[in-house]
Enzyme design. Structure first.
Site, PDB file in Angstrom:
ATOM      1  N   ASP A 282       0.841  -1.203   0.000  1.00 37.96           N
ATOM      2  CA  ASP A 282       0.000   0.000   0.000  1.00 37.96           C
ATOM      3  C   ASP A 282       0.874   1.251   0.000  1.00 37.96           C
ATOM      4  O   ASP A 282       1.992   1.239   0.526  1.00 37.96           O
ATOM      5  CB  ASP A 282      -0.902  -0.029   1.247  1.00 37.96           C
ATOM      6  CG  ASP A 282      -2.086   0.914   1.129  1.00 37.96           C
ATOM      7  OD1 ASP A 282      -2.326   1.454   0.036  1.00 37.96           O
ATOM      8  OD2 ASP A 282      -2.763   1.114   2.151  1.00 37.96           O
TER       9      ASP A 282
ATOM     10  N   ASN B 147       1.345   3.356  -2.899  1.00 30.09           N
ATOM     11  CA  ASN B 147       1.897   3.767  -4.200  1.00 30.09           C
ATOM     12  C   ASN B 147       1.379   5.143  -4.616  1.00 30.09           C
ATOM     13  O   ASN B 147       2.129   5.972  -5.141  1.00 30.09           O
ATOM     14  CB  ASN B 147       1.496   2.773  -5.291  1.00 30.09           C
ATOM     15  CG  ASN B 147       2.108   1.407  -5.103  1.00 30.09           C
ATOM     16  OD1 ASN B 147       2.950   1.211  -4.239  1.00 30.09           O
ATOM     17  ND2 ASN B 147       1.685   0.447  -5.915  1.00 30.09           N
TER      18      ASN B 147
ATOM     19  N   HIS C 157       2.796   3.028  -8.940  1.00 34.85           N
ATOM     20  CA  HIS C 157       2.674   1.583  -9.191  1.00 34.85           C
ATOM     21  C   HIS C 157       3.928   1.074  -9.922  1.00 34.85           C
ATOM     22  O   HIS C 157       4.428  -0.005  -9.632  1.00 34.85           O
ATOM     23  CB  HIS C 157       1.429   1.290 -10.029  1.00 34.85           C
ATOM     24  CG  HIS C 157       0.150   1.727  -9.369  1.00 34.85           C
ATOM     25  ND1 HIS C 157      -0.108   1.513  -8.031  1.00 34.85           N
ATOM     26  CD2 HIS C 157      -0.950   2.367  -9.860  1.00 34.85           C
ATOM     27  CE1 HIS C 157      -1.313   2.004  -7.727  1.00 34.85           C
ATOM     28  NE2 HIS C 157      -1.837   2.533  -8.825  1.00 34.85           N
TER      29      HIS C 157
ATOM     30  N   LEU D  39      10.854 -20.800  -4.120  1.00 33.67           N
ATOM     31  CA  LEU D  39       9.865 -19.898  -3.512  1.00 33.67           C
ATOM     32  C   LEU D  39       8.577 -19.984  -4.316  1.00 33.67           C
ATOM     33  O   LEU D  39       8.610 -19.996  -5.549  1.00 33.67           O
ATOM     34  CB  LEU D  39      10.395 -18.443  -3.559  1.00 33.67           C
ATOM     35  CG  LEU D  39       9.429 -17.344  -3.086  1.00 33.67           C
ATOM     36  CD1 LEU D  39       9.237 -17.409  -1.568  1.00 33.67           C
ATOM     37  CD2 LEU D  39       9.949 -15.949  -3.475  1.00 33.67           C
TER      38      LEU D  39
ATOM     39  N   ARG E  75      -5.645  -1.932   8.385  1.00 37.07           N
ATOM     40  CA  ARG E  75      -6.860  -2.588   7.859  1.00 37.07           C
ATOM     41  C   ARG E  75      -6.482  -3.881   7.154  1.00 37.07           C
ATOM     42  O   ARG E  75      -5.381  -4.011   6.631  1.00 37.07           O
ATOM     43  CB  ARG E  75      -7.520  -1.696   6.793  1.00 37.07           C
ATOM     44  CG  ARG E  75      -8.223  -0.494   7.283  1.00 37.07           C
ATOM     45  CD  ARG E  75      -9.031   0.128   6.141  1.00 37.07           C
ATOM     46  NE  ARG E  75      -8.177   0.712   5.118  1.00 37.07           N
ATOM     47  CZ  ARG E  75      -7.698   1.952   5.158  1.00 37.07           C
ATOM     48  NH1 ARG E  75      -7.995   2.734   6.176  1.00 37.07           N
ATOM     49  NH2 ARG E  75      -6.934   2.399   4.189  1.00 37.07           N
TER      50      ARG E  75
ATOM     51  N   SER F 214      -8.595  -4.976   4.592  1.00 35.52           N
ATOM     52  CA  SER F 214      -9.024  -4.685   3.218  1.00 35.52           C
ATOM     53  C   SER F 214      -9.450  -5.924   2.432  1.00 35.52           C
ATOM     54  O   SER F 214      -9.084  -6.092   1.267  1.00 35.52           O
ATOM     55  CB  SER F 214      -7.916  -3.941   2.458  1.00 35.52           C
ATOM     56  OG  SER F 214      -7.615  -2.733   3.112  1.00 35.52           O
TER      57      SER F 214
ATOM     58  N   GLU G 165       0.761 -13.183  12.498  1.00 36.44           N
ATOM     59  CA  GLU G 165       1.256 -12.007  13.211  1.00 36.44           C
ATOM     60  C   GLU G 165       1.178 -10.818  12.254  1.00 36.44           C
ATOM     61  O   GLU G 165       1.515 -10.961  11.067  1.00 36.44           O
ATOM     62  CB  GLU G 165       2.716 -12.225  13.643  1.00 36.44           C
ATOM     63  CG  GLU G 165       2.898 -13.354  14.629  1.00 36.44           C
ATOM     64  CD  GLU G 165       2.270 -13.048  15.983  1.00 36.44           C
ATOM     65  OE1 GLU G 165       2.283 -11.885  16.394  1.00 36.44           O
ATOM     66  OE2 GLU G 165       1.747 -13.989  16.620  1.00 36.44           O
TER      67      GLU G 165
HETATM   68  C1  FPP Z   1      -1.881   0.123  -3.424  1.00 35.72           C
HETATM   69  O1  FPP Z   1      -1.464   1.477  -3.443  1.00 35.72           O
HETATM   70  C2  FPP Z   1      -1.274  -0.603  -4.522  1.00 35.72           C
HETATM   71  C3  FPP Z   1      -1.959  -1.106  -5.598  1.00 35.72           C
HETATM   72  C4  FPP Z   1      -3.418  -0.973  -5.749  1.00 35.72           C
HETATM   73  C5  FPP Z   1      -1.258  -1.776  -6.721  1.00 35.72           C
HETATM   74  C6  FPP Z   1      -0.086  -2.624  -6.363  1.00 35.72           C
HETATM   75  C7  FPP Z   1       0.735  -2.840  -7.591  1.00 35.72           C
HETATM   76  C8  FPP Z   1       2.083  -2.874  -7.635  1.00 35.72           C
HETATM   77  C9  FPP Z   1       2.929  -2.833  -6.439  1.00 35.72           C
HETATM   78  C10 FPP Z   1       2.833  -2.944  -8.933  1.00 35.72           C
HETATM   79  C11 FPP Z   1       2.554  -4.116  -9.785  1.00 35.72           C
HETATM   80  C12 FPP Z   1       3.028  -5.374  -9.213  1.00 35.72           C
HETATM   81  C13 FPP Z   1       2.906  -6.527  -9.860  1.00 35.72           C
HETATM   82  C14 FPP Z   1       3.366  -7.777  -9.204  1.00 35.72           C
HETATM   83  C15 FPP Z   1       2.336  -6.602 -11.190  1.00 35.72           C
HETATM   84  P1  FPP Z   1      -2.563   2.619  -3.567  1.00 35.72           P
HETATM   85  O2  FPP Z   1      -2.698   2.970  -5.003  1.00 35.72           O
HETATM   86  O3  FPP Z   1      -3.814   2.196  -2.888  1.00 35.72           O
HETATM   87  O4  FPP Z   1      -1.838   3.768  -2.754  1.00 35.72           O
HETATM   88  P2  FPP Z   1      -2.512   4.920  -1.887  1.00 35.72           P
HETATM   89  O5  FPP Z   1      -3.245   4.247  -0.772  1.00 35.72           O
HETATM   90  O6  FPP Z   1      -1.317   5.716  -1.415  1.00 35.72           O
HETATM   91  O7  FPP Z   1      -3.402   5.684  -2.810  1.00 35.72           O
END
Ligand code: FPP
Length: 248
Positions: free
Chosen positions: A26, A28, A43, A137, A200, A202, A213
């Site tokens: 979370d 990004n 992302h 893995l 959370r 989610s 944990e």
């Molecule tokens: C949550 O951050 C993240 C996501 C919804 C996307 C996660 C994707 C990646 C890490 C990249 C792609 C990875 C793969 C393996 C293809 P958010 O957008 O909810 O952030 P915010 O809460 O700060 O708005």
């Protein structure tokens, strides 16, 4: 980060590492906003953290890593962001598949994959087939995933088996339900990490996290690196896991 990271040395010295780590990646969007960049840039940067985390799991001997990449609720984001995330998924697969195979990482995508675009679906099939023999893995990437929907799907499947006369209702126990989940092949997560400080679940692995944990870090996902994973494992190693019993 070299093999000599003091945290890696320490966690090896401590002994048992979690067999299965699950991560809610979370932050990004906030990482991008802090830099005046579009959310998709966050992302994109988050892909590097996925690579770092896989390396850290390989180095420390974690057997299963389950990442929450895209929730069922994320389909309600603006179409441009969804398109960017799907493009990123294909980019991730194109860029990483060969190396993951070479490293012995078996990739599986878990979720309602029928909602993906045909080209994303093709890429998913490709990486799963290419890496299927990996033994170092298991990397599970939850895509179009929601835990309640997963449980509904499991309940429906059990009901169908009862209706077909294959299963007695009295035979439905915790193991029978677990066997219907996407995560059936793997042990439950021992450790759940959530980045960006949110407290959370989610709708992530509600059943499977019963005894995990929790480790919440303020670090935003694109800033999360190997040493952050090692810090979480070190913290885990200091926990007293009782599974509802009393300590010895
Ligand atoms: C949550 O951050 C993240 C996501 C919804 C996307 C996660 C994707 C990646 C890490 C990249 C792609 C990875 C793969 C393996 C293809 P958010 O957008 O909810 O952030 P915010 O809460 O700060 O708005």
């Amino acid at each position: 980060m070299s093999e000599d990271s003091p945290r890696l040395v320490q966690l090896r010295r401590n002994g048992a590492v979690p067999r299965h780590i699950a991560i809610i990646m979370d932050g990004n969007g906030r990482w991008a906003a802090e830099r005046g960049l579009p959310r998709s840039a966050g992302h994109q940067a988050g892909m590097t953290s996925v690579r770092e985390t896989v390396e850290a799991c390989l180095q420390s001997g974690v057997e299963v890593l389950t990442l929450f990449a895209f929730s069922q609720e994320n389909w309600q984001r603006p179409p441009a962001e969804i398109d960017a995330l799907m493009a990123l998924l294909e980019e991730y697969i194109a860029r990483e598949a060969a190396e993951l195979r070479q490293q012995g990482v078996a990739v599986r995508m878990l979720g309602a994959l029928d909602r993906l675009t045909p080209s994303a679906r093709e890429a998913v099939d490709h990486i799963e087939a290419l890496t299927a023999g990996g033994r170092a893995l298991a990397l599970n990437i939850c895509l179009s995933y929601g835990s309640r929907a997963e449980l509904v799907r499991a309940a429906r499947s059990l009901a169908q088996r009862v209706q077909a006369g294959e299963l007695q209702p009295s035979a439905i126990d915790e193991a029978a339900l677990s066997a219907e989940l996407y995560t059936a092949p793997w042990p439950d997560p021992d450790l759940l990490i959530r980045t960006s400080g949110e407290m959370r679940l989610s709708n992530f692995l509600l059943w499977q996290l019963a005894y995990a944990e929790f480790y919440v870090t303020p670090v935003l996902w694109p800033d999360f690196g190997r040493d952050d994973l090692f810090a979480a494992v070190l913290d885990f190693q200091n926990r007293d896991r009782r599974f509802g019993r009393v300590s010895t």
